[in-house]
Design a protein around this motif. Structure first.
Motif, PDB file in Angstrom:
ATOM      1  N   UNK A  60       8.432   4.760   5.056  1.00 50.75           N
ATOM      2  CA  UNK A  60       7.632   4.357   6.224  1.00 50.75           C
ATOM      3  C   UNK A  60       6.862   5.567   6.726  1.00 50.75           C
ATOM      4  N   UNK A  61       5.559   5.429   6.883  1.00 51.37           N
ATOM      5  CA  UNK A  61       4.725   6.511   7.391  1.00 51.37           C
ATOM      6  C   UNK A  61       4.292   6.202   8.821  1.00 51.37           C
ATOM      7  N   UNK A  62       4.746   7.031   9.743  1.00 51.76           N
ATOM      8  CA  UNK A  62       4.317   6.858  11.134  1.00 51.76           C
ATOM      9  C   UNK A  62       2.876   7.321  11.311  1.00 51.76           C
ATOM     10  N   UNK A  63       2.393   8.202  10.446  1.00 50.40           N
ATOM     11  CA  UNK A  63       1.020   8.703  10.530  1.00 50.40           C
ATOM     12  C   UNK A  63       0.019   7.612  10.158  1.00 50.40           C
ATOM     13  N   UNK A  64       0.235   6.980   8.997  1.00 57.15           N
ATOM     14  CA  UNK A  64      -0.710   5.951   8.557  1.00 57.15           C
ATOM     15  C   UNK A  64      -0.305   4.548   8.995  1.00 57.15           C
ATOM     16  N   UNK A  65       0.920   4.401   9.489  1.00 55.37           N
ATOM     17  CA  UNK A  65       1.399   3.098   9.921  1.00 55.37           C
ATOM     18  C   UNK A  65       1.613   2.131   8.769  1.00 55.37           C
ATOM     19  N   UNK A  66       1.947   2.667   7.598  1.00 59.23           N
ATOM     20  CA  UNK A  66       2.141   1.828   6.425  1.00 59.23           C
ATOM     21  C   UNK A  66       3.549   2.016   5.848  1.00 59.23           C
ATOM     22  N   UNK A  67       3.960   1.044   5.051  1.00 59.00           N
ATOM     23  CA  UNK A  67       5.242   1.098   4.355  1.00 59.00           C
ATOM     24  C   UNK A  67       4.959   1.003   2.865  1.00 59.00           C
ATOM     25  N   UNK A  68       5.477   1.965   2.118  1.00 60.69           N
ATOM     26  CA  UNK A  68       5.340   1.968   0.665  1.00 60.69           C
ATOM     27  C   UNK A  68       6.670   1.529   0.069  1.00 60.69           C
ATOM     28  N   UNK A  69       6.642   0.482  -0.752  1.00 58.36           N
ATOM     29  CA  UNK A  69       7.845  -0.036  -1.392  1.00 58.36           C
ATOM     30  C   UNK A  69       7.578  -0.163  -2.883  1.00 58.36           C
ATOM     31  N   UNK A  70       8.394   0.503  -3.694  1.00 61.05           N
ATOM     32  CA  UNK A  70       8.229   0.484  -5.139  1.00 61.05           C
ATOM     33  C   UNK A  70       9.583   0.474  -5.821  1.00 61.05           C
ATOM     34  N   UNK A  71       9.597   0.094  -7.089  1.00 64.98           N
ATOM     35  CA  UNK A  71      10.816   0.131  -7.890  1.00 64.98           C
ATOM     36  C   UNK A  71      10.777   1.323  -8.829  1.00 64.98           C
ATOM     37  N   UNK A  72      11.902   1.992  -8.941  1.00 66.77           N
ATOM     38  CA  UNK A  72      12.071   3.144  -9.820  1.00 66.77           C
ATOM     39  C   UNK A  72      13.183   2.799 -10.804  1.00 66.77           C
ATOM     40  N   UNK A  73      12.910   2.928 -12.086  1.00 70.34           N
ATOM     41  CA  UNK A  73      13.892   2.650 -13.122  1.00 70.34           C
ATOM     42  C   UNK A  73      14.235   3.948 -13.841  1.00 70.34           C
ATOM     43  N   UNK A  74      15.522   4.187 -14.048  1.00 68.36           N
ATOM     44  CA  UNK A  74      15.976   5.359 -14.792  1.00 68.36           C
ATOM     45  C   UNK A  74      16.849   4.866 -15.942  1.00 68.36           C
ATOM     46  N   UNK A  75      16.412   5.172 -17.157  1.00 71.46           N
ATOM     47  CA  UNK A  75      17.182   4.792 -18.343  1.00 71.46           C
ATOM     48  C   UNK A  75      17.766   6.042 -18.974  1.00 71.46           C
ATOM     49  N   UNK A  76      19.021   5.923 -19.438  1.00 72.53           N
ATOM     50  CA  UNK A  76      19.683   7.022 -20.125  1.00 72.53           C
ATOM     51  C   UNK A  76      19.964   6.570 -21.557  1.00 72.53           C
TER      52      UNK A  76
END
Length: 101
Positions: free
Chosen positions: A39-55
């Motif tokens: 959450x960015x209080x400066x831009x007033x936006x929320x960034x939501x993404x998926x991160x996958x880590x494979x071993x």
């Protein structure tokens, strides 16, 4: 096996949630999927993404980020600056979650 668990803090600005974990005991391969929110209080936006880590079976990790909903119709410069902003914000959320554990 699927796990829903909070990682790091839940102060509202940054969150990282482990939404899926799979391990194959025969091949020794694993896959973790995280939902990352910033959450960015400066831009007033929320960034939501998926991160996958494979071993892999040798213990090497390969992270991948799904950049969903990337804005269209931006110039080359605007696209690169938006990408830099998103990567920075994702980095902040990841560091916040992993540095407090």
């Amino acid at each position: 096996m699927s796990i829903n668990r909070w990682l790091g803090n839940n102060r509202g600005r940054c969150q990282m949630i482990l939404t899926e974990y799979k391990f194959d005991p025969e091949t020794k391969k694993s896959r973790s999927v995280y939902f990352v929110r910033h959450n960015s209080s400066v831009s007033g936006t929320v960034l939501e993404q998926f991160l996958t880590v494979e071993q892999d079976s040798f213990g090497r990790f390969k992270p991948a980020i799904a950049l969903d909903n990337f804005p269209e119709q931006l110039s080359n410069r605007e696209s690169m600056l938006k990408l830099a902003d998103w990567l920075h914000r994702l980095g902040v959320a990841i560091e916040d979650s992993w540095s407090t554990n």
